[in-house]
Design an enzyme around this catalytic site. Structure first.
Site, PDB file in Angstrom:
ATOM      1  N   ARG A  37       0.826  -1.207   0.000  1.00  0.00           N
ATOM      2  CA  ARG A  37       0.000   0.000   0.000  1.00  0.00           C
ATOM      3  C   ARG A  37       0.866   1.265   0.000  1.00  0.00           C
ATOM      4  O   ARG A  37       0.371   2.357   0.273  1.00  0.00           O
ATOM      5  CB  ARG A  37      -0.966   0.017   1.193  1.00  0.00           C
ATOM      6  CG  ARG A  37      -1.864  -1.186   1.230  1.00  0.00           C
ATOM      7  CD  ARG A  37      -3.156  -0.983   0.424  1.00  0.00           C
ATOM      8  NE  ARG A  37      -3.719  -2.266   0.024  1.00  0.00           N
ATOM      9  CZ  ARG A  37      -4.239  -2.530  -1.169  1.00  0.00           C
ATOM     10  NH1 ARG A  37      -4.248  -1.614  -2.106  1.00  0.00           N
ATOM     11  NH2 ARG A  37      -4.738  -3.712  -1.433  1.00  0.00           N
ATOM     12  N   HIS A  67       7.591  -7.483  -6.909  1.00  0.00           N
ATOM     13  CA  HIS A  67       6.330  -6.818  -7.298  1.00  0.00           C
ATOM     14  C   HIS A  67       6.309  -5.411  -6.708  1.00  0.00           C
ATOM     15  O   HIS A  67       6.524  -5.229  -5.521  1.00  0.00           O
ATOM     16  CB  HIS A  67       5.135  -7.639  -6.803  1.00  0.00           C
ATOM     17  CG  HIS A  67       3.838  -7.300  -7.470  1.00  0.00           C
ATOM     18  ND1 HIS A  67       3.314  -6.028  -7.476  1.00  0.00           N
ATOM     19  CD2 HIS A  67       2.962  -8.066  -8.168  1.00  0.00           C
ATOM     20  CE1 HIS A  67       2.170  -6.032  -8.152  1.00  0.00           C
ATOM     21  NE2 HIS A  67       1.926  -7.263  -8.585  1.00  0.00           N
ATOM     22  N   TYR A  70       1.042  -1.627  -5.008  1.00  0.00           N
ATOM     23  CA  TYR A  70      -0.179  -1.352  -5.791  1.00  0.00           C
ATOM     24  C   TYR A  70      -0.422   0.136  -5.963  1.00  0.00           C
ATOM     25  O   TYR A  70      -1.097   0.559  -6.897  1.00  0.00           O
ATOM     26  CB  TYR A  70      -1.404  -1.950  -5.083  1.00  0.00           C
ATOM     27  CG  TYR A  70      -1.407  -3.449  -5.025  1.00  0.00           C
ATOM     28  CD1 TYR A  70      -1.032  -4.201  -6.132  1.00  0.00           C
ATOM     29  CD2 TYR A  70      -1.802  -4.125  -3.873  1.00  0.00           C
ATOM     30  CE1 TYR A  70      -1.052  -5.592  -6.090  1.00  0.00           C
ATOM     31  CE2 TYR A  70      -1.824  -5.508  -3.818  1.00  0.00           C
ATOM     32  CZ  TYR A  70      -1.446  -6.235  -4.922  1.00  0.00           C
ATOM     33  OH  TYR A  70      -1.466  -7.601  -4.873  1.00  0.00           O
ATOM     34  N   HIS A 107       1.928  -2.940 -12.058  1.00  0.00           N
ATOM     35  CA  HIS A 107       0.642  -2.698 -12.716  1.00  0.00           C
ATOM     36  C   HIS A 107       0.802  -1.385 -13.477  1.00  0.00           C
ATOM     37  O   HIS A 107       1.142  -0.370 -12.865  1.00  0.00           O
ATOM     38  CB  HIS A 107      -0.478  -2.565 -11.685  1.00  0.00           C
ATOM     39  CG  HIS A 107      -0.702  -3.822 -10.889  1.00  0.00           C
ATOM     40  ND1 HIS A 107      -1.660  -3.920  -9.910  1.00  0.00           N
ATOM     41  CD2 HIS A 107      -0.094  -5.035 -10.950  1.00  0.00           C
ATOM     42  CE1 HIS A 107      -1.636  -5.153  -9.402  1.00  0.00           C
ATOM     43  NE2 HIS A 107      -0.682  -5.835 -10.002  1.00  0.00           N
ATOM     44  N   GLU A 142       2.356  -5.876 -16.115  1.00  0.00           N
ATOM     45  CA  GLU A 142       1.425  -6.968 -15.856  1.00  0.00           C
ATOM     46  C   GLU A 142       0.160  -6.790 -16.692  1.00  0.00           C
ATOM     47  O   GLU A 142      -0.349  -5.675 -16.817  1.00  0.00           O
ATOM     48  CB  GLU A 142       1.081  -7.025 -14.360  1.00  0.00           C
ATOM     49  CG  GLU A 142       0.144  -8.183 -14.019  1.00  0.00           C
ATOM     50  CD  GLU A 142       0.067  -8.495 -12.524  1.00  0.00           C
ATOM     51  OE1 GLU A 142       0.865  -7.938 -11.735  1.00  0.00           O
ATOM     52  OE2 GLU A 142      -0.795  -9.308 -12.152  1.00  0.00           O
ATOM     53  N   ASP A 176      -1.016 -12.562 -16.147  1.00  0.00           N
ATOM     54  CA  ASP A 176      -1.783 -13.002 -14.982  1.00  0.00           C
ATOM     55  C   ASP A 176      -3.041 -13.702 -15.491  1.00  0.00           C
ATOM     56  O   ASP A 176      -3.852 -13.095 -16.194  1.00  0.00           O
ATOM     57  CB  ASP A 176      -2.131 -11.780 -14.116  1.00  0.00           C
ATOM     58  CG  ASP A 176      -2.828 -12.153 -12.813  1.00  0.00           C
ATOM     59  OD1 ASP A 176      -3.848 -12.862 -12.867  1.00  0.00           O
ATOM     60  OD2 ASP A 176      -2.364 -11.721 -11.745  1.00  0.00           O
ATOM     61  N   HIS A 179      -6.327 -12.085 -14.510  1.00  0.00           N
ATOM     62  CA  HIS A 179      -6.519 -10.780 -15.159  1.00  0.00           C
ATOM     63  C   HIS A 179      -6.893 -10.923 -16.637  1.00  0.00           C
ATOM     64  O   HIS A 179      -7.809 -10.252 -17.106  1.00  0.00           O
ATOM     65  CB  HIS A 179      -5.253  -9.929 -15.040  1.00  0.00           C
ATOM     66  CG  HIS A 179      -4.909  -9.570 -13.621  1.00  0.00           C
ATOM     67  ND1 HIS A 179      -3.786  -8.842 -13.290  1.00  0.00           N
ATOM     68  CD2 HIS A 179      -5.524  -9.846 -12.457  1.00  0.00           C
ATOM     69  CE1 HIS A 179      -3.742  -8.693 -11.979  1.00  0.00           C
ATOM     70  NE2 HIS A 179      -4.775  -9.292 -11.446  1.00  0.00           N
ATOM     71  N   HIS A 211       1.494 -15.261 -13.648  1.00  0.00           N
ATOM     72  CA  HIS A 211       0.793 -15.322 -12.362  1.00  0.00           C
ATOM     73  C   HIS A 211      -0.345 -16.313 -12.507  1.00  0.00           C
ATOM     74  O   HIS A 211      -1.208 -16.145 -13.374  1.00  0.00           O
ATOM     75  CB  HIS A 211       0.216 -13.943 -11.988  1.00  0.00           C
ATOM     76  CG  HIS A 211       1.244 -12.978 -11.506  1.00  0.00           C
ATOM     77  ND1 HIS A 211       1.013 -11.624 -11.409  1.00  0.00           N
ATOM     78  CD2 HIS A 211       2.505 -13.183 -11.055  1.00  0.00           C
ATOM     79  CE1 HIS A 211       2.097 -11.029 -10.937  1.00  0.00           C
ATOM     80  NE2 HIS A 211       3.023 -11.949 -10.716  1.00  0.00           N
ATOM     81  N   ASP A 224     -11.185  -8.670 -11.374  1.00  0.00           N
ATOM     82  CA  ASP A 224      -9.928  -8.918 -10.665  1.00  0.00           C
ATOM     83  C   ASP A 224     -10.120  -9.382  -9.228  1.00  0.00           C
ATOM     84  O   ASP A 224      -9.673  -8.730  -8.286  1.00  0.00           O
ATOM     85  CB  ASP A 224      -9.021  -7.663 -10.717  1.00  0.00           C
ATOM     86  CG  ASP A 224      -7.616  -7.955 -10.199  1.00  0.00           C
ATOM     87  OD1 ASP A 224      -7.315  -9.132  -9.883  1.00  0.00           O
ATOM     88  OD2 ASP A 224      -6.819  -7.001 -10.103  1.00  0.00           O
ATOM     89  N   HIS A 226      -9.140 -12.784  -7.276  1.00  0.00           N
ATOM     90  CA  HIS A 226      -8.460 -14.074  -7.428  1.00  0.00           C
ATOM     91  C   HIS A 226      -9.164 -15.166  -6.636  1.00  0.00           C
ATOM     92  O   HIS A 226      -9.638 -14.918  -5.529  1.00  0.00           O
ATOM     93  CB  HIS A 226      -7.015 -13.977  -6.916  1.00  0.00           C
ATOM     94  CG  HIS A 226      -6.196 -12.950  -7.634  1.00  0.00           C
ATOM     95  ND1 HIS A 226      -4.837 -12.819  -7.444  1.00  0.00           N
ATOM     96  CD2 HIS A 226      -6.522 -11.999  -8.546  1.00  0.00           C
ATOM     97  CE1 HIS A 226      -4.374 -11.839  -8.203  1.00  0.00           C
ATOM     98  NE2 HIS A 226      -5.379 -11.322  -8.872  1.00  0.00           N
ATOM     99  N   GLU A 256      -0.854 -16.323  -6.754  1.00  0.00           N
ATOM    100  CA  GLU A 256      -1.279 -15.160  -5.946  1.00  0.00           C
ATOM    101  C   GLU A 256      -2.704 -15.416  -5.487  1.00  0.00           C
ATOM    102  O   GLU A 256      -3.579 -14.565  -5.584  1.00  0.00           O
ATOM    103  CB  GLU A 256      -1.258 -13.885  -6.780  1.00  0.00           C
ATOM    104  CG  GLU A 256       0.082 -13.517  -7.354  1.00  0.00           C
ATOM    105  CD  GLU A 256      -0.013 -12.308  -8.282  1.00  0.00           C
ATOM    106  OE1 GLU A 256      -0.881 -12.310  -9.182  1.00  0.00           O
ATOM    107  OE2 GLU A 256       0.757 -11.360  -8.095  1.00  0.00           O
TER     108      GLU A 256
END
Ligand code: FE
Ligand code: FE
Ligand code: ZN
Length: 276
Positions: A37, A67, A70, A107, A142, A176, A179, A211, A224, A226, A256
């Protein structure tokens, strides 16, 4: 070699991640470069890194996936958010030079009412401002679900970004499964067709990681969310085809899925049993 792993907590450093990977039978793994975050990264621990590099060799781990957080959005309408994205990516790439040969997945971003074209331009500008000829890390875009104003829900958008990056040799794509499915690419009914399309638009030589996530939603839902392997709309049979497909099977696969370590261990074992 089947390189399969999952997302691991980076909170205690690299050596603990290698230990977790070993415990759950993973042959690669993914980690956040910092709090997902946002916020600042932990201090570099050179002793941990040195011990980890040795351990990585001993375990024969496949390419690791770092990664980005976000909150990194290089195409925000807000200059402060874009500045944070630039600073964060530049610092992450500098730090990753201590772990040579990883891929750095991010992303692409959300353009928030500015339009896809502006989003693509801002993302390419950021990459051109940050990438260095001598870096050892490959930066991956991604594939996204196309939720809201996300850039990267179509292969054409990723290609457009790649085309505008000067140091394009340092760029690749991470596919992904959740995604692309949510984005409307039917990897269940026609995996070959989707990969042919990927190859035609982007080029399969650009694909550097996968992913592995099932999806809670149907094809083209742009949501989105998962799901665990086999528990969503993609299903186990399609996952088996993904991990064994000749165009994908040598790439690092990373789960993930909503799991703790024991759940990941179970999924890794399941997928190993389905590997041809
Ligand atoms: Fe991601
Ligand atoms: Fe992902
Ligand atoms: Zn996702």
């Amino acid at each position: 070699m089947f390189y399969i792993g999952c997302h691991l907590s980076c909170a205690k450093g690299y050596v603990p991640m290698a230990k977790d990977a070993e415990t759950i039978g993973a042959t690669t793994f993914q980690f956040f470069t910092r709090n997902p975050r946002g916020g600042s990264a932990r201090a570099l621990d050179e002793a941990d890194i040195a011990a980890f590099l040795k351990r990585r060799e001993e375990l024969g781990l496949g390419t690791l996936i770092a990664h980005a957080p976000y909150t990194l959005n290089g195409c925000s309408a807000d200059k402060k958010v874009r500045d944070f994205a630039w600073r964060t990516m530049a610092e992450d790439l500098e730090r990753l030079e201590y772990i040579p040969g990883v891929v750095y997945n991010f992303h692409p971003g959300s353009h928030v009412k500015q339009g896809t074209e502006t989003g693509i331009r801002l993302i390419a500008e950021m990459l051109n401002g940050i990438l260095k000829p001598e870096q050892s890390t490959t930066v991956l875009l991604e594939t996204m679900a196309g939720k809201g104003s996300e850039v990267g829900g179509r292969f054409e958008e990723l290609k457009e970004i790649l085309d505008r990056v000067e140091l394009s040799d340092h760029m690749g794509v991470c596919l992904d499964t959740c995604h692309v499915w949510d984005g409307g690419y039917d990897i269940v009914g026609d995996l070959d067709g989707v990969l042919t399309e990927f190859d035609r638009i982007i080029g399969l030589d650009r694909l550097k990681a996968v992913h592995l996530n099932d999806s809670m939603n149907p094809l083209g839902a742009h949501k989105d969310r998962h799901a665990r392997i086999g528990e969503g709309h993609i299903g186990l049979a399609a996952m088996e085809r993904v991990i064994n497909h000749p165009a994908l099977r040598n790439l690092p696969f990373c789960l993930e899925t909503p799991n703790e370590l024991d759940g990941y261990a179970w999924e890794i074992e399941l997928l190993k049993s389905k590997r041809l």
